[in-house]
Design an enzyme around this catalytic site. Sequence first.
Site, mmCIF file in Angstrom:
data_model
loop_
_atom_site.group_PDB
_atom_site.id
_atom_site.type_symbol
_atom_site.label_atom_id
_atom_site.label_comp_id
_atom_site.label_asym_id
_atom_site.label_seq_id
_atom_site.Cartn_x
_atom_site.Cartn_y
_atom_site.Cartn_z
ATOM 1 N N TRP A 1 38.095 63.147 37.140
ATOM 2 C CA TRP A 1 37.817 63.383 35.966
ATOM 3 C C TRP A 1 37.578 65.073 35.663
ATOM 4 C CZ3 TRP A 1 32.673 64.275 33.103
ATOM 5 C CH2 TRP A 1 31.709 64.411 34.299
ATOM 6 N N ASP A 2 37.014 65.704 37.020
ATOM 7 C CA ASP A 2 36.937 66.699 37.342
ATOM 8 C C ASP A 2 37.829 67.887 36.681
ATOM 9 O OD1 ASP A 2 35.353 64.778 39.388
ATOM 10 O OD2 ASP A 2 35.426 67.125 40.652
ATOM 11 N N GLN B 1 23.611 64.685 37.708
ATOM 12 C CA GLN B 1 24.055 65.875 36.977
ATOM 13 C C GLN B 1 23.681 65.659 35.241
ATOM 14 O OE1 GLN B 1 26.919 62.939 38.989
ATOM 15 N NE2 GLN B 1 28.315 64.531 37.761
ATOM 16 N N GLU C 1 25.923 59.774 37.411
ATOM 17 C CA GLU C 1 26.210 58.176 38.560
ATOM 18 C C GLU C 1 24.367 57.744 39.275
ATOM 19 O OE1 GLU C 1 28.463 60.421 41.258
ATOM 20 O OE2 GLU C 1 30.637 59.627 40.505
#
Lengths: 670, 670
Positions: free
Chosen positions: B305-306, B528, B430
Amino acid sequence: MNKEFQLTLDDVGSNGNQNIETLFALANGFLGVRASLPIAEEGCNAGSFVNGFYETSDITYGENAYGYAKQHQTMVKLFDFRTIELKINDCDKFTLSSRQMNLDMGKGVLQEKYVYTTSLNQEVQIEIESFASHKNRSVYAQKWRIMPLNFSGTIGVNKQAVHIQPNKVREDDPRKKESSAALQIDEEKVQTKNSGQILYYRFDDYQSEKLVEIGEEISFVQCYEMSKTPLSSIKIDYEVMKEAQQTIFQDFWSISDIELEGNVQLQKGIRFNLFHLFSSAGRDGKTNFSAKGLTGEGYEGHYFWDTEMYLLPFFIFTQPEIAKSLLQYRRNILPKAKERASELGYKGALFTWRTINGEETSAYYPAGTAQLHINADIAYAFELYEKVTGDTKFLSSAKDVLYETARFWLDYGFYSKRGFELHEVTGPDEYTALVNNNYYTNQMAKNNLYYAVKLANQYQEYVEEAVDWKKAADAMFVGYDEEKKLTKQDDSFLEKEKWHFEQTPKEKYPLLLHYHPMKIYKYQVLKQADVLLAHMLFPRGVEQEKRDFDYYEPLTTHDSSLSKAIYGVVASRIGYEKKAYDFFKESAIMDLEDTHENANHGIHAANMGGCWLGLIYGFAGLRVEGEEIVFHNHLPKEFTSLKFRYLHKGNVQEVVLTQDEKTNGDFGSS
Amino acid sequence: MNKEFQLTLDDVGSNGNQNIETLFALANGFLGVRASLPIAEEGCNAGSFVNGFYETSDITYGENAYGYAKQHQTMVKLFDFRTIELKINDCDKFTLSSRQMNLDMGKGVLQEKYVYTTSLNQEVQIEIESFASHKNRSVYAQKWRIMPLNFSGTIGVNKQAVHIQPNKVREDDPRKKESSAALQIDEEKVQTKNSGQILYYRFDDYQSEKLVEIGEEISFVQCYEMSKTPLSSIKIDYEVMKEAQQTIFQDFWSISDIELEGNVQLQKGIRFNLFHLFSSAGRDGKTNFSAKGLTGEGYEGHYFWDTEMYLLPFFIFTQPEIAKSLLQYRRNILPKAKERASELGYKGALFTWRTINGEETSAYYPAGTAQLHINADIAYAFELYEKVTGDTKFLSSAKDVLYETARFWLDYGFYSKRGFELHEVTGPDEYTALVNNNYYTNQMAKNNLYYAVKLANQYQEYVEEAVDWKKAADAMFVGYDEEKKLTKQDDSFLEKEKWHFEQTPKEKYPLLLHYHPMKIYKYQVLKQADVLLAHMLFPRGVEQEKRDFDYYEPLTTHDSSLSKAIYGVVASRIGYEKKAYDFFKESAIMDLEDTHENANHGIHAANMGGCWLGLIYGFAGLRVEGEEIVFHNHLPKEFTSLKFRYLHKGNVQEVVLTQDEKTNGDFGSS
């Protein structure tokens, strides 16, 4: 012994070779031998096992992470002791014409009769009598008779133990995992390559070539000996050993038998289950009871919580010496459990979800390591053992198990406004994973903590720590939905969407083989009893249990063989007599009728213990209340009577339930 | 171009060989070459890559289950184009005496100068000029000059492409996963064994042996060509190609450059990041942008998805043709996404978490497949592309992506009393997995559904389905803690125990390498930005964002390189200028200074895009509001001015922010 102790091929639902190999397998807690054909056919899976004799191999992960189990532990498939090489004149190809098997469960002896035919229509009859000795657990003994039925000729016989070569790859079905290991075979011992385990052996091989007339026979006896320590040189006497076997089985049945009048098949199913429980239980304090006993390779011979929650009640109440040795195993692996807790960053001890040597070997932590309840299951079994046997001496030697598990819970949980909480755990229901405050886990952990407190006070040790254990136990959060008046399986269970049962065709069961775990976890759907298992242990009153039963049972697939027996017990207690009967019935005949269609991989040991629970905890309503053992007659109308015995603090007690005496009251027995 | 476009060894924080190989790597979206030493030393990791050229291998699981990813996909490490074999008289052992590197980011050309010394103190200088051609993406070109500095003698040169043999085993650190594959090498092409991919090649080898006097030199040009289709026979002219390279880079910078006055190092960091973004982006609609670009093997060359959430804003606003080709890739793998949804038992399409060929290759589903938000991330990028470029033509060819993802959400979610819920998902964070109603996921899915509704109405298709999409979007549940006035990351996050940061020494970070996932998931601790990433996209007002920032940021380890840039953007917007500056700074120099200590595995591409977000979404406060692009000057006091350009519906716009003009108001620009 009467006919009810004989198991024949007429009694079993599926005549597949592998199924028969399992059901008629012989074991003595140390070794087990599958009842394979004397002349192998395709699709056979012959072999023998030694409890706790395993090989290791590195676990490969698609993506590894810190703290994952590092090694597979696999019970080694050992020798095929049953294959014979036969030659009639020059012919060595045979067709099986008839097969009779008679497992005398009363005596622990298997009788078989085969007729094989050559392409020239020569018929030869083979009779085998065999047993896995309970007197000398190193011994598996056979007596052979080979006789020509319609010819005279030269019969050549070669009967040797054959090492099973590794030939299986790991299977995707997590319930199977068949595999066998390469062994280094020396003259007197075999050795595993990686785990370095040694097994001493002495085998009576037999070879002959004789002219045999009709009416004559070739007969011989073979004693196969295996041991983890060097074998003594004493020669085994087959007949003496067989005599001892019968005595031992008589003694076993004199306490452990259950007489259920009203259904011959179920009576046989019960005895079949009890027979295998007695056969496969480890006796040496260093081994336990694997999920499939010593009858097959399913689950790689691993020990699970099945022992404590499904098998030990039977042993504690009727064979406490076996119970003690199974608990001793846990005491022996306590150091490994402490290492595991430490590796995961916690104090105390965390027993591993599946293991042989005490190290974690579950390669899927959400349905493995996350089932922390195993800690409390073990604690529960120690407590039950002490309560029922009164054996404080053993407990005083094993009480570290209780302290260390209590330490783990205290460190693992935390205090919130709601109380003491346990997060990120998986309960007994493996179709729901990594949840907060699983009801069963919290109740069991609470009990674990209280029992540790009791011992600490009794022995006046760790008294200050025990204050914290008690505080956590007192504050243990248990979830309840006030609106629905339901016990919450966990914090989020009741918030989930219900599984679309109406869109799930039969062939999609068990769900775990047809749906991604992510999908299964998303729904309200159970693999097995969870809240209701907790209710079985910690009753919450008939009304509450009924509501929970009515809610959770329809959401349960019973994809686990550990499910129905428990629902049956609770059904008995809450007066759901029809359901109690149905669940008990399925539990009694699960392997006999192969209802899960995988008895070929081995018996479902936990369900066999569950069958006992269904009878004694369910129909007879047994509860332990303080110093008392209390009963309640829930005998379903399908049965005229139920008679059983148990030991309470060393004394044999007998209970007889009949329909006439069925009342609503409890009755004590101590 | 001025000095600010030159990257030298003085500019980089770590002079480790592998680090330099990454930072000075050259790429053109098709091929990439690590800037390895001409004479290999121990600890080097030379090699080249071709975007989307991968090998497959079966994934082995400790315990397999239905629907798990089946195959590894690994970007193949190809030839070492940079190694030279040198011989001076009879000596072929050299010591590196000096090394100068100058990456002219303005022109896309790398200049290097090395002095090597023999044991007899003979010094030889090597100069290399090289570039990965953006005019002809098949070409990687080098120009060599070799000259004796203090001797005259025979210099032997052998310069050939060397195939990198597989020599790495899979590593446990999930971020590395270096590996290379055995290739079948034919005269004109190489082929992978399992995936059957073909790569055509034509290499200019060079060999000579000459007597060279001081002041003389050996010089030669080499053009290495690789292509997924047969190569044309046209001979490459080095100088023409180099000329074209400079023009292309000038054009790139004329739009994409950002001038930040006030800190020379950060200015260089920005250009360094933009240079690599331009270099590694796939251009052919069949490849994408791997997590490490074409500079290293980290994450096996997979696309995540980056691309959509970190890289595409930069491309959409400044290089829309590249943006289109990256989105075209998603359109091309839509059939695979539909298959995946179907395999998991859902309608529509589910894009896979990590992939090259469109199939799922994440071997750990809780932090892989469960990150369903990738579906909505892709939808979001398509929408942003359309809004900013006005390119409805492309959207009309790709709108199935939006319909199929909308269909997935509708089928995946369910209606409860609380609204439309999405369970058992993992959000961007995550360190929290398999939760219900992750705020980011629900917000993004809602947006996905609305955009599909918009397209359906616009194109008058699936209008009835769109009614259900809208209903679900309208009803989408978003969690909020009324008492704490906090956005809930998911249903259970705020109920968890907080991570014990005070008991976590520095060396225990990143947590994922030192704690079991079960332990990490149990706590309030973030890898994150999660809620705050959603706030960046869907602002909730400064007060709410401040409260959420104050709560979640201290719980964030920033163990993911995708974290700081986002917190930086939000910090800008809510007036946390110091934090905005700090986070931006770390984002700007992450690879240049190797702050994550793993730039040796390749650049952190997402963070490079995050750096652009920090500048443009953060300091300049860019927001898309309907047809308008709106800005807000949040320039930290450390900078005197910020100047950048972007394209809005084909028109170049320029924005200049200075401290003087800093006001509290928005200003538009369309």
